[in-house]
Design a protein around this motif. Structure first.
Motif, PDB file in Angstrom:
ATOM      1  N   ASP A   1      -0.016   2.329  -4.928  1.00 26.30           N
ATOM      2  CA  ASP A   1      -0.065   3.230  -5.179  1.00 26.30           C
ATOM      3  C   ASP A   1      -0.086   4.381  -4.734  1.00 26.30           C
ATOM      4  O   ASP A   1      -0.123   5.746  -4.847  1.00 26.30           O
ATOM      5  CB  ASP A   1      -1.680   3.323  -3.472  1.00 26.30           C
ATOM      6  CG  ASP A   1      -2.299   2.334  -3.590  1.00 26.30           C
ATOM      7  OD1 ASP A   1      -2.569   1.888  -4.891  1.00 26.30           O
ATOM      8  OD2 ASP A   1      -2.850   1.783  -3.075  1.00 26.30           O
ATOM      9  N   ILE A   2       1.281   4.263  -3.738  1.00 28.55           N
ATOM     10  CA  ILE A   2       2.016   6.485  -3.742  1.00 28.55           C
ATOM     11  C   ILE A   2       2.951   6.593  -5.058  1.00 28.55           C
ATOM     12  O   ILE A   2       3.030   8.040  -4.674  1.00 28.55           O
ATOM     13  CB  ILE A   2       2.828   5.818  -2.082  1.00 28.55           C
ATOM     14  CG1 ILE A   2       1.746   6.074  -0.870  1.00 28.55           C
ATOM     15  CG2 ILE A   2       3.392   7.057  -2.047  1.00 28.55           C
ATOM     16  CD1 ILE A   2       2.637   5.453   0.203  1.00 28.55           C
TER      17      ILE A   2
ATOM     18  N   ARG B   1       6.861   4.060 -13.013  1.00 31.60           N
ATOM     19  CA  ARG B   1       6.358   4.937 -12.327  1.00 31.60           C
ATOM     20  C   ARG B   1       7.328   5.432 -11.839  1.00 31.60           C
ATOM     21  O   ARG B   1       7.691   6.681 -11.729  1.00 31.60           O
ATOM     22  CB  ARG B   1       5.547   5.133 -11.653  1.00 31.60           C
ATOM     23  CG  ARG B   1       4.045   4.437 -12.052  1.00 31.60           C
ATOM     24  CD  ARG B   1       2.846   3.928 -11.410  1.00 31.60           C
ATOM     25  NE  ARG B   1       2.235   3.255 -11.921  1.00 31.60           N
ATOM     26  CZ  ARG B   1       0.601   4.247 -12.747  1.00 31.60           C
ATOM     27  NH1 ARG B   1       1.135   5.166 -12.991  1.00 31.60           N
ATOM     28  NH2 ARG B   1      -0.080   3.589 -13.175  1.00 31.60           N
TER      29      ARG B   1
ATOM     30  N   ARG C   1       1.870   6.406  -7.328  1.00 34.40           N
ATOM     31  CA  ARG C   1       0.917   6.759  -8.817  1.00 34.40           C
ATOM     32  C   ARG C   1       0.637   8.185  -8.233  1.00 34.40           C
ATOM     33  O   ARG C   1       0.179   9.600  -8.898  1.00 34.40           O
ATOM     34  CB  ARG C   1      -0.318   6.532  -8.688  1.00 34.40           C
ATOM     35  CG  ARG C   1      -0.237   4.699  -9.608  1.00 34.40           C
ATOM     36  CD  ARG C   1      -1.737   4.206  -9.792  1.00 34.40           C
ATOM     37  NE  ARG C   1      -1.298   2.731 -10.173  1.00 34.40           N
ATOM     38  CZ  ARG C   1      -1.169   1.453  -9.186  1.00 34.40           C
ATOM     39  NH1 ARG C   1      -1.576   1.964  -8.137  1.00 34.40           N
ATOM     40  NH2 ARG C   1      -1.239   0.344  -9.968  1.00 34.40           N
ATOM     41  N   GLU C   2      -0.021   8.094  -6.417  1.00 34.33           N
ATOM     42  CA  GLU C   2      -0.179  10.045  -6.065  1.00 34.33           C
ATOM     43  C   GLU C   2       1.033  10.796  -6.189  1.00 34.33           C
ATOM     44  O   GLU C   2       1.107  11.940  -7.010  1.00 34.33           O
ATOM     45  CB  GLU C   2      -0.462   9.606  -4.609  1.00 34.33           C
ATOM     46  CG  GLU C   2      -0.889   8.558  -4.171  1.00 34.33           C
ATOM     47  CD  GLU C   2      -1.920   8.291  -2.790  1.00 34.33           C
ATOM     48  OE1 GLU C   2      -0.492   9.040  -1.743  1.00 34.33           O
ATOM     49  OE2 GLU C   2      -2.169   7.651  -2.481  1.00 34.33           O
TER      50      GLU C   2
ATOM     51  N   ARG D   1       0.831  11.910  -9.798  1.00 34.68           N
ATOM     52  CA  ARG D   1      -0.071  12.810 -10.180  1.00 34.68           C
ATOM     53  C   ARG D   1       0.080  14.575  -9.701  1.00 34.68           C
ATOM     54  O   ARG D   1      -0.036  15.231 -10.124  1.00 34.68           O
ATOM     55  CB  ARG D   1      -1.533  12.510  -9.573  1.00 34.68           C
ATOM     56  CG  ARG D   1      -1.841  11.854 -10.187  1.00 34.68           C
ATOM     57  CD  ARG D   1      -3.545  10.957  -9.956  1.00 34.68           C
ATOM     58  NE  ARG D   1      -3.749  10.216  -8.922  1.00 34.68           N
ATOM     59  CZ  ARG D   1      -3.886   9.580  -7.644  1.00 34.68           C
ATOM     60  NH1 ARG D   1      -3.954   8.271  -9.030  1.00 34.68           N
ATOM     61  NH2 ARG D   1      -4.043   8.887  -6.725  1.00 34.68           N
ATOM     62  N   GLU D   2       0.687  14.195  -8.709  1.00 36.03           N
ATOM     63  CA  GLU D   2       1.621  15.593  -7.574  1.00 36.03           C
ATOM     64  C   GLU D   2       2.364  16.226  -8.463  1.00 36.03           C
ATOM     65  O   GLU D   2       2.654  17.214  -7.941  1.00 36.03           O
ATOM     66  CB  GLU D   2       1.621  15.565  -6.336  1.00 36.03           C
ATOM     67  CG  GLU D   2       0.109  14.801  -5.733  1.00 36.03           C
ATOM     68  CD  GLU D   2       1.275  14.136  -4.096  1.00 36.03           C
ATOM     69  OE1 GLU D   2       2.352  13.626  -3.634  1.00 36.03           O
ATOM     70  OE2 GLU D   2       0.565  13.289  -3.472  1.00 36.03           O
TER      71      GLU D   2
ATOM     72  N   ARG E   1       5.838   8.274   4.549  1.00 33.31           N
ATOM     73  CA  ARG E   1       4.231   8.088   3.479  1.00 33.31           C
ATOM     74  C   ARG E   1       3.899   6.265   3.824  1.00 33.31           C
ATOM     75  O   ARG E   1       4.562   5.470   3.483  1.00 33.31           O
ATOM     76  CB  ARG E   1       4.538   8.338   1.906  1.00 33.31           C
ATOM     77  CG  ARG E   1       4.483   9.786   2.020  1.00 33.31           C
ATOM     78  CD  ARG E   1       4.757  10.307   0.753  1.00 33.31           C
ATOM     79  NE  ARG E   1       3.379  10.693   0.222  1.00 33.31           N
ATOM     80  CZ  ARG E   1       2.551  11.253  -0.405  1.00 33.31           C
ATOM     81  NH1 ARG E   1       3.503  11.540  -1.073  1.00 33.31           N
ATOM     82  NH2 ARG E   1       1.223  11.226  -1.605  1.00 33.31           N
TER      83      ARG E   1
END
Length: 391
Positions: free
Chosen positions: A275-276, A317, A278-279, A282-283, A269
């Motif tokens: 940011d990743i 996170r 967080r993504e 969320r996923e 990735r």
């Protein structure tokens, strides 16, 4: 010889083992000198303390070579380099290692890394740069590398009044070389890679992840050239997701993965790890092991407050996306982030993530980056492995 006199009380830290003398600790200087010259340091009672090089352009005005009244000449450097090399040969496989760790080897401002048959050198202060030719000759004589490359393309040299530069000091060879670390093959870019081409200070810590990654889903953030990714694969991980913001880094990881035959185990990735993370949260993604090995967030004391926020954010996170009973592998290479402060940040992150952590291991840098007691700057890497548990 020029004499540097310290203010009352300033000698205590130096006598205990610290080799830096700051401009505001100096009472007076007697005698003529040029930046980079060797000077003697005395306390306020005119007692000899040590001998080193001076540069009034730097906040660290004097860096000590020795606590003895001995000549700083070719024989001195030969002895110090031989001692450093013998120490490495005693403690570890020297296919790839740090040969000289500046103040940790009592050669302030000098870094030498070994990558297979090649050496990379940095002379980060004027007083050591003056002796570069002698040092290169001695490295060639003592270690006999096929080539030596200079990576003095670092901003810190500008504070010393030195130019940034890089290039060949011995031989003319392809600067992309292959090393073997812990039995794993890797490409290292001596010319354009980070620092001297590769981060050797995590060499032993990469071995420490072995029991936790076996048969697991692993996330490797700030992957750089994929060293933790490769070790996780080697130690039996089912699958690894490698994350980095640099396209060049991702391409290098792919090359290294292919080199070791792990291409069916890894996906990539490209993007900012903050940011990743967080993504992924969320996923609803969950990993058995989450590895966080970021660059230094605090390169100065002023940057520490922002660095604390950054370390807390990624660790919080990271915990959120680690399975119950899984493991968080987390590091900080910021000297200004002390081990105690780093642990406080981890604790705060765990509280906000509503997790309980069990400390499995807490480590520092590899033994080829020796820590000198009372010289706090020599201890800079913190590395923790924690089991993450739901409340």
């Amino acid at each position: 010889m020029t004499k540097v006199y310290l203010k009352i009380g300033e000698q205590k830290r130096i006598i205990r083992g610290h080799r830096w003398i700051y401009s505001n600790e100096i009472e007076k200087i007697e005698g003529e000198y040029k930046p980079g010259d060797i000077v003697d340091v005395y306390d306020f009672k005119n007692r000899f303390i040590g001998r080193g090089y001076i540069n009034p352009k730097s906040k660290i005005t004097v860096r000590l070579f020795t606590y003895r009244q001995e000549e700083i000449n070719r024989e001195f450097f030969k002895r110090k380099i031989e001692e450093a090399w013998q120490y490495r040969q005693k403690i570890m496989d020297t296919n790839c290692c740090r040969v000289i760790f500046g103040e940790g080897d009592f050669l302030p401002g000098l870094i030498v890394d070994k990558f297979g048959d090649y050496l990379v050198i940095q002379t980060l202060a004027l007083g050591i740069d003056i002796h570069k030719k002698t040092i290169v000759e001695l490295l060639d004589e003592i270690i006999s590398p096929k080539g030596i490359y200079e990576r003095n393309d670092v901003q810190i040299r500008e504070l010393e009044g030195l130019k940034e530069q890089k290039g060949y000091l011995k031989g003319n060879f392809p600067t992309k070389v292959q090393i073997i670390e812990n039995g794993i093959k890797m490409w290292v870019d001596l010319e354009n890679g980070q620092k001297t081409g590769y981060f050797l200070d995590q060499k032993e810590n990469r071995l420490a992840i072995a029991p936790f990654v076996k048969d697991g889903e692993v996330l490797d953030c700030f992957s750089h050239t994929g060293s933790f990714t490769l070790h996780a694969c080697q130690f039996g991980a089912k699958h690894v997701t490698a994350v980095d913001i640099s396209e060049h880094a991702i391409e290098t990881i792919k090359e290294n993965v292919l080199l070791n035959g792990f291409e069916n185990k890894v996906d990539y990735r490209l993007g900012n790890a903050f940011d990743i993370l967080r993504e992924l949260q969320r996923e609803g993604k969950k990993f058995d092991v989450t590895i966080l090995d970021p660059p230094a967030f605090a390169k100065s004391k002023k940057a520490l407050k922002g660095a604390i926020r950054g370390y807390k954010d990624i660790n919080l996170r990271g915990m959120k996306i680690t399975k119950n009973g899984g493991f968080l592998v987390t590091a900080s290479c910021s000297h200004y982030m002390s081990p105690e402060l780093f642990m406080e940040v981890i604790k705060d992150a765990a509280q906000d993530a509503d997790k309980i952590l069990r400390q499995v291991e807490f480590r520092t840098q590899s033994k080829d980056h020796p820590i000198v007691l009372n010289a706090d700057e020599s201890l800079y890497l913190k590395f923790g492995i924690f089991q993450v548990l739901d409340r």
